[in-house]
Design an enzyme around this catalytic site. Structure first.
Site, PDB file in Angstrom:
ATOM      1  N   TYR A 298       0.813  -1.224   0.000  1.00 30.53           N
ATOM      2  CA  TYR A 298       0.000   0.000   0.000  1.00 30.53           C
ATOM      3  C   TYR A 298       0.841   1.267   0.000  1.00 30.53           C
ATOM      4  O   TYR A 298       0.317   2.373  -0.052  1.00 30.53           O
ATOM      5  CB  TYR A 298      -0.929   0.016   1.214  1.00 30.53           C
TER       6      TYR A 298
ATOM      7  N   HIS B 207      -4.541   6.218  -1.253  1.00 32.08           N
ATOM      8  CA  HIS B 207      -5.209   6.151   0.050  1.00 32.08           C
ATOM      9  C   HIS B 207      -4.237   6.444   1.194  1.00 32.08           C
ATOM     10  O   HIS B 207      -4.664   6.669   2.317  1.00 32.08           O
ATOM     11  CB  HIS B 207      -5.800   4.747   0.226  1.00 32.08           C
TER      12      HIS B 207
ATOM     13  N   TYR C 196      -5.332  -0.981   9.188  1.00 30.00           N
ATOM     14  CA  TYR C 196      -6.110  -0.895   7.949  1.00 30.00           C
ATOM     15  C   TYR C 196      -7.113   0.241   8.106  1.00 30.00           C
ATOM     16  O   TYR C 196      -7.614   0.525   9.188  1.00 30.00           O
ATOM     17  CB  TYR C 196      -6.797  -2.207   7.541  1.00 30.00           C
TER      18      TYR C 196
ATOM     19  N   ASN D 118     -10.251   0.987   7.418  1.00 30.99           N
ATOM     20  CA  ASN D 118     -11.618   0.990   7.949  1.00 30.99           C
ATOM     21  C   ASN D 118     -11.680   0.755   9.458  1.00 30.99           C
ATOM     22  O   ASN D 118     -12.755   0.750  10.042  1.00 30.99           O
ATOM     23  CB  ASN D 118     -12.489  -0.023   7.201  1.00 30.99           C
TER      24      ASN D 118
ATOM     25  N   ASP E  66      -6.650  11.347   2.381  1.00 29.52           N
ATOM     26  CA  ASP E  66      -6.837  11.532   0.939  1.00 29.52           C
ATOM     27  C   ASP E  66      -8.291  11.946   0.692  1.00 29.52           C
ATOM     28  O   ASP E  66      -9.191  11.534   1.406  1.00 29.52           O
ATOM     29  CB  ASP E  66      -6.535  10.222   0.208  1.00 29.52           C
TER      30      ASP E  66
ATOM     31  N   ASN F 246     -13.883   5.573   4.516  1.00 29.42           N
ATOM     32  CA  ASN F 246     -14.008   4.553   5.571  1.00 29.42           C
ATOM     33  C   ASN F 246     -13.189   4.858   6.814  1.00 29.42           C
ATOM     34  O   ASN F 246     -13.581   4.503   7.924  1.00 29.42           O
ATOM     35  CB  ASN F 246     -13.614   3.180   5.030  1.00 29.42           C
TER      36      ASN F 246
END
Length: 194
Positions: free
Chosen positions: A17, A22, A68, A70, A95, A116
Protein backbone atom coordinates in the site's frame (compact mmCIF):
# COMPACT_ATOMS: atom_id res chain seq x y z
CA UNK A 1 -9.49 28.44 18.57
CA UNK A 2 -7.80 25.60 20.40
CA UNK A 3 -5.03 23.97 18.46
CA UNK A 4 -4.36 20.32 17.69
CA UNK A 5 -2.58 17.89 20.02
CA UNK A 6 -2.87 14.76 17.90
CA UNK A 7 -2.05 14.61 14.18
CA UNK A 8 -3.27 11.41 12.55
CA UNK A 9 -2.21 10.35 9.06
CA UNK A 10 -4.50 7.76 7.49
CA UNK A 11 -3.31 4.91 5.31
CA UNK A 12 -3.05 1.15 5.04
CA UNK A 13 -0.09 -0.76 6.50
CA UNK A 14 2.30 -2.90 4.48
CA UNK A 15 4.53 -2.48 1.46
CA UNK A 16 1.83 -3.17 -1.08
CA UNK A 17 0.00 0.00 0.00
CA UNK A 18 3.01 2.27 0.14
CA UNK A 19 2.59 5.38 -2.02
CA UNK A 20 -0.97 4.46 -2.96
CA UNK A 21 -3.46 7.33 -3.12
CA UNK A 22 -5.21 6.15 0.05
CA UNK A 23 -1.95 6.61 1.97
CA UNK A 24 -1.56 10.33 1.31
CA UNK A 25 -2.38 11.11 4.97
CA UNK A 26 0.18 8.65 6.30
CA UNK A 27 2.72 10.11 3.87
CA UNK A 28 2.04 13.58 5.31
CA UNK A 29 2.74 12.44 8.90
CA UNK A 30 5.88 10.58 7.77
CA UNK A 31 7.12 13.77 6.09
CA UNK A 32 6.36 15.80 9.23
CA UNK A 33 8.19 13.24 11.39
CA UNK A 34 11.25 13.50 9.11
CA UNK A 35 11.09 17.29 9.11
CA UNK A 36 10.92 17.42 12.92
CA UNK A 37 13.39 14.54 13.43
CA UNK A 38 10.79 12.52 15.29
CA UNK A 39 11.13 8.77 15.28
CA UNK A 40 7.79 7.03 14.76
CA UNK A 41 7.77 3.75 16.68
CA UNK A 42 5.38 0.88 16.41
CA UNK A 43 3.17 1.02 19.51
CA UNK A 44 0.88 -1.94 20.20
CA UNK A 45 -1.35 -0.19 22.72
CA UNK A 46 -2.11 2.50 20.13
CA UNK A 47 -2.37 0.11 17.14
CA UNK A 48 -0.08 2.33 15.13
CA UNK A 49 3.17 4.12 14.49
CA UNK A 50 3.42 6.73 17.21
CA UNK A 51 5.72 9.61 18.17
CA UNK A 52 5.89 12.76 20.29
CA UNK A 53 7.09 15.98 18.77
CA UNK A 54 7.33 19.65 19.69
CA UNK A 55 5.68 21.93 17.13
CA UNK A 56 5.36 25.69 17.62
CA UNK A 57 6.45 25.13 21.22
CA UNK A 58 3.59 22.69 21.86
CA UNK A 59 3.95 19.00 22.59
CA UNK A 60 2.05 17.07 19.94
CA UNK A 61 1.54 13.44 19.11
CA UNK A 62 1.89 11.90 15.66
CA UNK A 63 -0.02 8.75 14.78
CA UNK A 64 -0.30 6.52 11.73
CA UNK A 65 -2.82 3.77 12.50
CA UNK A 66 -1.61 0.34 11.36
CA UNK A 67 -5.05 -1.26 11.58
CA UNK A 68 -6.11 -0.89 7.95
CA UNK A 69 -8.13 2.11 6.92
CA UNK A 70 -11.62 0.99 7.95
CA UNK A 71 -10.47 0.42 11.57
CA UNK A 72 -8.52 3.68 11.94
CA UNK A 73 -10.76 4.82 14.79
CA UNK A 74 -9.41 2.15 17.11
CA UNK A 75 -5.94 3.77 17.11
CA UNK A 76 -7.29 7.32 17.39
CA UNK A 77 -9.58 6.35 20.27
CA UNK A 78 -6.71 4.65 22.15
CA UNK A 79 -4.44 7.71 21.98
CA UNK A 80 -7.27 10.12 22.85
CA UNK A 81 -8.23 8.08 25.90
CA UNK A 82 -4.65 7.62 27.09
CA UNK A 83 -3.67 11.29 26.78
CA UNK A 84 -7.17 12.70 27.46
CA UNK A 85 -7.32 14.52 24.12
CA UNK A 86 -10.79 15.78 23.13
CA UNK A 87 -11.89 15.18 19.49
CA UNK A 88 -11.66 18.95 18.84
CA UNK A 89 -7.88 18.72 19.29
CA UNK A 90 -7.43 15.93 16.74
CA UNK A 91 -6.41 16.65 13.15
CA UNK A 92 -6.92 13.82 10.68
CA UNK A 93 -4.91 14.02 7.47
CA UNK A 94 -6.48 11.99 4.68
CA UNK A 95 -6.84 11.53 0.94
CA UNK A 96 -9.84 13.29 -0.60
CA UNK A 97 -11.58 12.13 -3.80
CA UNK A 98 -13.64 15.30 -4.16
CA UNK A 99 -10.71 17.59 -4.92
CA UNK A 100 -8.09 17.19 -7.67
CA UNK A 101 -4.45 16.19 -7.08
CA UNK A 102 -2.36 19.27 -6.36
CA UNK A 103 -4.96 20.83 -4.08
CA UNK A 104 -5.46 20.63 -0.33
CA UNK A 105 -8.25 21.79 1.98
CA UNK A 106 -8.41 22.28 5.72
CA UNK A 107 -11.61 22.20 7.73
CA UNK A 108 -13.03 21.58 11.17
CA UNK A 109 -15.91 19.15 11.60
CA UNK A 110 -18.17 17.66 8.95
CA UNK A 111 -19.26 14.24 7.74
CA UNK A 112 -17.17 11.37 6.41
CA UNK A 113 -17.97 11.77 2.71
CA UNK A 114 -17.87 8.00 2.29
CA UNK A 115 -14.27 7.78 3.55
CA UNK A 116 -14.01 4.55 5.57
CA UNK A 117 -11.22 5.86 7.79
CA UNK A 118 -13.23 8.95 8.78
CA UNK A 119 -16.35 6.82 9.23
CA UNK A 120 -14.61 4.63 11.80
CA UNK A 121 -12.99 7.58 13.60
CA UNK A 122 -16.38 9.32 13.97
CA UNK A 123 -17.91 6.09 15.31
CA UNK A 124 -15.08 5.50 17.81
CA UNK A 125 -15.16 9.12 19.01
CA UNK A 126 -18.79 8.59 20.07
CA UNK A 127 -20.06 10.28 16.89
CA UNK A 128 -18.20 13.50 17.63
CA UNK A 129 -17.37 15.00 14.21
CA UNK A 130 -15.65 18.12 15.46
CA UNK A 131 -12.09 17.02 14.72
CA UNK A 132 -10.07 18.84 12.09
CA UNK A 133 -9.37 17.43 8.63
CA UNK A 134 -6.55 18.19 6.27
CA UNK A 135 -7.82 16.84 2.95
CA UNK A 136 -5.21 16.00 0.35
CA UNK A 137 -6.71 15.94 -3.14
CA UNK A 138 -6.31 12.69 -5.08
CA UNK A 139 -9.05 13.29 -7.67
CA UNK A 140 -11.93 10.99 -8.57
CA UNK A 141 -11.81 8.07 -11.04
CA UNK A 142 -15.14 9.23 -12.50
CA UNK A 143 -17.43 6.48 -11.27
CA UNK A 144 -18.33 5.27 -7.78
CA UNK A 145 -17.74 1.63 -8.73
CA UNK A 146 -14.09 2.42 -9.52
CA UNK A 147 -13.28 4.17 -6.24
CA UNK A 148 -12.09 1.18 -4.17
CA UNK A 149 -9.67 0.09 -6.86
CA UNK A 150 -8.55 3.66 -7.57
CA UNK A 151 -7.62 4.66 -4.01
CA UNK A 152 -5.58 1.48 -3.50
CA UNK A 153 -3.50 2.07 -6.65
CA UNK A 154 -0.34 4.09 -6.89
CA UNK A 155 -0.97 7.48 -8.44
CA UNK A 156 0.45 8.28 -11.89
CA UNK A 157 3.90 9.94 -11.69
CA UNK A 158 2.30 13.29 -12.49
CA UNK A 159 -0.42 12.95 -9.83
CA UNK A 160 2.08 11.59 -7.33
CA UNK A 161 4.33 14.58 -7.81
CA UNK A 162 1.32 16.90 -7.30
CA UNK A 163 0.36 15.05 -4.11
CA UNK A 164 3.95 15.37 -2.84
CA UNK A 165 3.97 19.10 -3.62
CA UNK A 166 0.69 19.49 -1.72
CA UNK A 167 2.19 17.71 1.29
CA UNK A 168 5.29 19.93 1.20
CA UNK A 169 3.19 23.08 0.85
CA UNK A 170 0.82 22.25 3.72
CA UNK A 171 3.74 21.32 5.99
CA UNK A 172 5.00 24.90 5.68
CA UNK A 173 1.98 25.94 7.76
CA UNK A 174 2.21 23.24 10.40
CA UNK A 175 2.98 25.71 13.22
CA UNK A 176 -0.17 27.71 12.50
CA UNK A 177 -2.21 24.54 12.06
CA UNK A 178 -1.08 23.20 15.43
CA UNK A 179 -1.78 26.55 17.08
CA UNK A 180 -5.30 26.54 15.65
CA UNK A 181 -4.87 29.57 13.34
CA UNK A 182 -6.95 27.76 10.74
CA UNK A 183 -8.39 30.75 8.89
CA UNK A 184 -4.94 32.13 8.13
CA UNK A 185 -3.85 28.73 6.82
CA UNK A 186 -7.01 28.21 4.79
CA UNK A 187 -6.50 31.53 3.01
CA UNK A 188 -3.04 30.39 1.90
CA UNK A 189 -3.65 26.71 1.26
CA UNK A 190 -6.96 26.91 -0.53
CA UNK A 191 -5.45 29.03 -3.27
CA UNK A 192 -2.47 26.69 -3.71
CA UNK A 193 -2.34 24.59 -6.87
CA UNK A 194 0.57 22.26 -7.63
Amino acid sequence: MAGFKLLVGLGNPGNEYENTRHNAGAQWVEALARQSQCLLRSDKKFSGQFGKVSIAGEECYLLIPTTYMNLSGKAVQAVCQFYKIPPEEVLVIHDELDIPPGTVKLKKGGGHGGHNGLKDIIAKLANNREFGRLRIGIGHPGHASQVANYVLKKASPDDYSKIEQTIDESLRYVDDIVRGNLNAVMNQLHSFKA
